[in-house]
Motif scaffolding. Structure first.
Motif, PDB file in Angstrom:
ATOM      1  N   SER A  56       0.732  -1.092   0.165  1.00  0.00           N
ATOM      2  CA  SER A  56      -0.075  -0.098   0.027  1.00  0.00           C
ATOM      3  C   SER A  56       0.926   1.277  -0.159  1.00  0.00           C
ATOM      4  O   SER A  56       0.422   2.585  -0.367  1.00  0.00           O
ATOM      5  N   SER A  57       2.119   1.275   0.471  1.00  0.00           N
ATOM      6  CA  SER A  57       3.133   2.434   0.710  1.00  0.00           C
ATOM      7  C   SER A  57       3.813   2.544  -0.722  1.00  0.00           C
ATOM      8  O   SER A  57       4.557   3.585  -0.658  1.00  0.00           O
ATOM      9  N   SER A  58       3.592   1.533  -1.722  1.00  0.00           N
ATOM     10  CA  SER A  58       4.326   1.769  -2.855  1.00  0.00           C
ATOM     11  C   SER A  58       3.917   3.165  -3.747  1.00  0.00           C
ATOM     12  O   SER A  58       2.944   3.597  -3.398  1.00  0.00           O
ATOM     13  N   MET A  59       4.847   3.484  -4.607  1.00  0.00           N
ATOM     14  CA  MET A  59       4.686   4.529  -5.389  1.00  0.00           C
ATOM     15  C   MET A  59       3.471   4.629  -6.377  1.00  0.00           C
ATOM     16  O   MET A  59       3.015   3.680  -6.805  1.00  0.00           O
ATOM     17  N   LEU A  60       2.447   5.604  -6.229  1.00  0.00           N
ATOM     18  CA  LEU A  60       1.220   5.747  -7.114  1.00  0.00           C
ATOM     19  C   LEU A  60       1.835   6.119  -8.538  1.00  0.00           C
ATOM     20  O   LEU A  60       2.509   7.211  -8.732  1.00  0.00           O
ATOM     21  N   ASN A  76      -9.935   2.051 -18.473  1.00  0.00           N
ATOM     22  CA  ASN A  76      -8.867   3.095 -19.124  1.00  0.00           C
ATOM     23  C   ASN A  76      -7.901   3.160 -17.664  1.00  0.00           C
ATOM     24  O   ASN A  76      -8.145   3.568 -16.935  1.00  0.00           O
ATOM     25  N   PHE A  77      -6.631   2.827 -18.224  1.00  0.00           N
ATOM     26  CA  PHE A  77      -5.523   2.943 -17.374  1.00  0.00           C
ATOM     27  C   PHE A  77      -4.920   4.408 -17.626  1.00  0.00           C
ATOM     28  O   PHE A  77      -4.498   4.465 -18.859  1.00  0.00           O
ATOM     29  N   VAL A  78      -4.853   5.358 -16.753  1.00  0.00           N
ATOM     30  CA  VAL A  78      -4.352   6.639 -16.947  1.00  0.00           C
ATOM     31  C   VAL A  78      -2.945   6.824 -16.071  1.00  0.00           C
ATOM     32  O   VAL A  78      -3.105   6.551 -14.699  1.00  0.00           O
ATOM     33  N   PHE A  79      -1.870   7.080 -16.655  1.00  0.00           N
ATOM     34  CA  PHE A  79      -0.590   7.130 -16.029  1.00  0.00           C
ATOM     35  C   PHE A  79      -0.380   8.572 -15.473  1.00  0.00           C
ATOM     36  O   PHE A  79      -0.651   9.487 -16.338  1.00  0.00           O
ATOM     37  N   THR A  80       0.103   8.658 -14.378  1.00  0.00           N
ATOM     38  CA  THR A  80       0.130  10.038 -13.746  1.00  0.00           C
ATOM     39  C   THR A  80       1.634  10.563 -13.336  1.00  0.00           C
ATOM     40  O   THR A  80       1.618  11.564 -12.740  1.00  0.00           O
ATOM     41  N   THR A  81       2.384   9.685 -13.442  1.00  0.00           N
ATOM     42  CA  THR A  81       3.837   9.917 -13.210  1.00  0.00           C
ATOM     43  C   THR A  81       4.920   9.346 -14.061  1.00  0.00           C
ATOM     44  O   THR A  81       4.373   8.396 -14.893  1.00  0.00           O
TER      45      THR A  81
END
Length: 357
Positions: A78-82, A106-111
């Motif tokens: 749960s603590s891993s990077m979003l 739909n997978f939207v990548f934010t980083t």
């Protein structure tokens, strides 16, 4: 007068580049991107990322619809990077298996490198099994993408509040430019005539080999739909808001058979979502997954999107597939050939599927 050697070289070079350019222009060059990440789902409680939008109409889960805004992370913790979020619609579209779902995501990548890009996915899932689904498109760096995902549930905790963690491997083919033939010109600074001929045929062969080899498979079968009664394979999950049928939504787990007779051989089932989306006439928007359960294509599936007007020939798009139809494209042509009953309807449609894979 015989042409000079320099003129011959010039003509052969021109022929070389023309041939390579012609072959190259037939298909856009593509690259494959492999992504690996984890899908975190919270069901129930104040931090829920998925909610029930339509409750099942009966005592089971068949016909239930859920909407999700789930979490994509680098790792299972749960603590891993979003790294992104999902926008998804999930339909319980199986009468026999309450753990089988039709998914539109739909997978939207934010980083990271793919920040702002997305991929769209369609397919089935059976909770607890390793599942393959189809990538039908994308945006940003994945514009015009196609491919597939492989996922499996790796943990599930909680009782009234569930946390699911799913490991997902995604393979995406997207547009890229590769000029492999350039390598040949580093072999010699002043190539001879035989060597230039070798360059010509080798360059054309290499560029030609980039194009994936495809075949066309033609399938012919019948779709059997039972509406109403104890053996219904399609149910209405959202009633129309007005006096017409406009706005109604149905969920189906219909039957694929070799022939139009009820006694003919079963070859598969559908998982489908149907919306009556026409004000002027009964016309339906369909999202279907045809899963074959017998014969040569047992375990394979095709995903279909399109419109149907009852009583008319309908052509719809094959947007992907799994198993032997992985990365498929094509179309279906269907015709309603029989309709019987009043409160309990039995419909039979004849299908031809033209699958390029």
């Amino acid at each position: 007068m015989a042409p000079s050697p320099s003129l011959l070289l010039l003509l052969l070079l021109l022929l070389l580049f023309t041939a390579v350019a012609t072959v190259s222009s037939d298909e856009p060059k593509e690259k494959m991107t492999h992504l690996h990440f984890y899908f975190h789902i919270y069901y129930g409680g104040p931090n829920a990322t998925i909610v029930t939008a339509v409750s099942p109409p009966g005592n089971g889960t068949f016909g239930g619809i859920w909407v999700g805004n789930n979490i994509l992370k680098e790792g299972p913790e749960s603590s891993s990077m979003l790294i992104g979020r999902t926008y998804d619609l999930t339909v319980q579209a199986s009468i026999e298996n309450p753990s089988a779902y039709l998914y539109m995501l739909n997978f939207v990548f934010t980083t990271g490198e793919y920040n702002g890009s997305s991929i769209s996915i369609v397919g089935n899932e059976v909770v607890g099994e390793t599942m393959e689904r189809t990538i039908v498109g994308g945006t940003g760096k994945f514009r015009m993408a196609w491919g597939y995902t492989v996922s499996r549930l790796i943990s599930s905790t909680g009782t009234t509040e569930f946390l699911f963690r799913v490991s997902a491997s995604t393979r995406v083919c997207s547009s890229a430019t590769v000029d492999k033939y350039k390598a040949f010109f580093s072999m010699a600074s002043s190539p001879s005539l035989p060597l230039l001929l070798l360059f010509l045929f080798a360059a054309v062969a290499i560029v030609s080999s980039d194009k994936p080899k495809e075949k066309m498979t033609h399938l012919h079968f019948y779709l059997h739909v039972y509406y109403g009664g104890p053996n219904a394979t399609t149910v209405t999950v959202v009633s129309p808001p007005g006096n017409s049928t406009f706005g109604s939504i149905g969920v189906g787990n219909n039957i694929l058979k070799e022939g139009p007779e009820p006694s003919s051989m079963l070859i598969g089932r559908t998982n489908d979502l149907t919306a009556q989306a026409s004000i002027e006439s009964p016309s339906y928007l369909y999202m279907l997954n045809f899963l074959f359960t017998a014969g040569e294509y047992n375990g394979s599936s095709i995903a279909i999107v399109g419109r149907e007007v009852l009583g008319m020939n309908s052509e719809r798009t094959i947007v992907g597939g799994t198993g032997m139809f992985r990365m498929a494209r094509g179309y279906t042509v269907s015709t309603l050939i029989s309709s019987s009953g009043t409160t309990q309807l039995f419909l039979v449609s004849e299908y031809d599927a033209y699958i390029y894979h």
